[in-house]
Write an enzyme that holds these catalytic residues in place. Sequence first.
Site, mmCIF file in Angstrom:
data_model
loop_
_atom_site.group_PDB
_atom_site.id
_atom_site.type_symbol
_atom_site.label_atom_id
_atom_site.label_comp_id
_atom_site.label_asym_id
_atom_site.label_seq_id
_atom_site.Cartn_x
_atom_site.Cartn_y
_atom_site.Cartn_z
ATOM 1 N N THR A 28 -23.625 -1.188 -19.299
ATOM 2 C CA THR A 28 -24.200 -0.326 -19.307
ATOM 3 C C THR A 28 -23.835 0.730 -20.943
ATOM 4 O OG1 THR A 28 -25.101 -0.401 -17.654
ATOM 5 C CG2 THR A 28 -25.947 2.072 -19.164
ATOM 6 N N GLN A 101 -28.591 -9.300 -17.645
ATOM 7 C CA GLN A 101 -28.978 -8.792 -16.043
ATOM 8 C C GLN A 101 -30.212 -8.422 -16.004
ATOM 9 O OE1 GLN A 101 -26.550 -5.509 -14.737
ATOM 10 N NE2 GLN A 101 -25.868 -6.728 -13.239
ATOM 11 N N HIS A 177 -29.099 -8.281 -10.207
ATOM 12 C CA HIS A 177 -28.434 -7.471 -10.670
ATOM 13 C C HIS A 177 -29.064 -6.540 -8.970
ATOM 14 C CE1 HIS A 177 -25.854 -3.581 -10.332
ATOM 15 N NE2 HIS A 177 -26.331 -3.153 -11.682
ATOM 16 N N ASN A 180 -23.881 -2.326 -6.667
ATOM 17 C CA ASN A 180 -24.114 -1.025 -7.443
ATOM 18 C C ASN A 180 -25.274 0.144 -6.549
ATOM 19 O OD1 ASN A 180 -21.986 -1.568 -8.121
ATOM 20 N ND2 ASN A 180 -22.743 -1.918 -10.345
ATOM 21 N N TYR A 182 -28.406 -0.234 -6.276
ATOM 22 C CA TYR A 182 -29.825 -0.191 -7.468
ATOM 23 C C TYR A 182 -30.727 -0.618 -6.569
ATOM 24 C CZ TYR A 182 -27.341 1.930 -10.974
ATOM 25 O OH TYR A 182 -26.234 2.696 -11.752
ATOM 26 N N ARG A 229 -25.281 -10.486 -8.572
ATOM 27 C CA ARG A 229 -24.047 -9.966 -8.909
ATOM 28 C C ARG A 229 -24.324 -8.910 -7.638
ATOM 29 N NH1 ARG A 229 -21.426 -5.196 -12.641
ATOM 30 N NH2 ARG A 229 -19.304 -6.253 -11.704
ATOM 31 N N ASN A 237 -23.768 5.089 -6.297
ATOM 32 C CA ASN A 237 -24.900 5.388 -6.305
ATOM 33 C C ASN A 237 -25.008 5.895 -4.574
ATOM 34 O OD1 ASN A 237 -25.566 5.834 -9.351
ATOM 35 N ND2 ASN A 237 -25.428 3.284 -8.675
ATOM 36 N N GLY A 318 -14.709 -5.734 -16.816
ATOM 37 C CA GLY A 318 -15.496 -4.782 -17.650
ATOM 38 C C GLY A 318 -14.895 -4.456 -18.939
#
Length: 367
Positions: A28, A101, A177, A180, A182, A229, A237, A318
């Site tokens: 991001t 993504q 995605h 993480n 989400y 992923r 989060n 990353g």
Amino acid sequence: MSTSSKLFEPYKLGPITLSNRIVMAPLTRNRAVAGLVPNPLAVDYYGQRASAGLLVTEASQISQQGQGYQDTPGIYSREQVAGWRKVTNRVHERGGRIFIQLWHVGRISHTSLQAKGGAPVAPSAIPAKGKTFVNGTFADVSAPRALTLEEIPGIIEGFRRGAANALEAGFDGVEIHGANGYLLDQFAKDGANKRTDAYGGSIENRAKLMLEVSKAVAAEAGAERTGIRISPVTPANDISDSNPQPLFDYIVDHLSALKLVYLHVIEGATGGPRDIALFDYASLRKRFAGAYMANNGYDLELANKVLAAGEADLIAFGKLFISNPDLVERLKHGAPLNAPDKATFYGGGAKGYTDYPTLSAALDPAE
Ligand code: 8OZ
């Protein structure tokens, strides 16, 4: 030839051939311009990194509702597709391969980003303890509302449309995605999902949305161009699950049955310790028929070790890709790496984005 060479060997990923096993992880960067169109500099940014075997773009929301931070790019408008087309053209001109993504943040959002200032959506009306970045500052994420059963087909359709747009923009494939904390991870994990309908309760019910989205995206893009992923144990989060091993064993069995081309796994805490919890990643590797892409804290030594042992097919890097556009060449030659500058990760312009030097530029600054 040393045993370390596998990283630099080509890999056949569905219908495409990657020139090496090194993947640029989704990162991001919050530099989208008006209309949440990719920044014109993104053409240079991704183009500079095209020697990776595969680039995965920054997370890109499939709808306004799916956005959780300021200035992240979308993949739902004509203008966004046109902006991404310039990126894919540049990467392809340079011999690279690129997936986008597809992202829905769920409850990790803020009313200021939502239509009519409404609440973000989630499996259940439980706020995450966490921050997002909006209006130039960090803010608590807003309290979400639970999606109704009637709204769920619209979420799946959003992902399908995102995949269709991605192909139109010239991407080689898409990465769902599912990680993480989400939306898809929120549905899967019992820390965030307290539903009592067909999408809550049992592992089967909680996994349902991730699998339905995967099926719809694979039907649109082709399973051979669809990756996903996941992050089984990350606390990112404010997400948690009381028993992630059977949950992800189940999910991965079903992703494998859908014939997705790769499984991208964040091992441990996203961007943090790899050993945060006991988890058997080899179980996922064994269950999944496609490529296993490993991520989180890999360096050359660990990458070589797991590739040599057959524990992974691809390694995603990353932060090192932020600061080293020529990471592949640097790793190949054992060259020193530029350190990433955290201050320029999120937002801003060319600084910390397109101005990291390649090795050849560093050796010959006049070049
Ligand atoms: C960093 C900042 C904002 C979002 C993720 C999409 O963790 C992200 C993200 C990372 O997957």
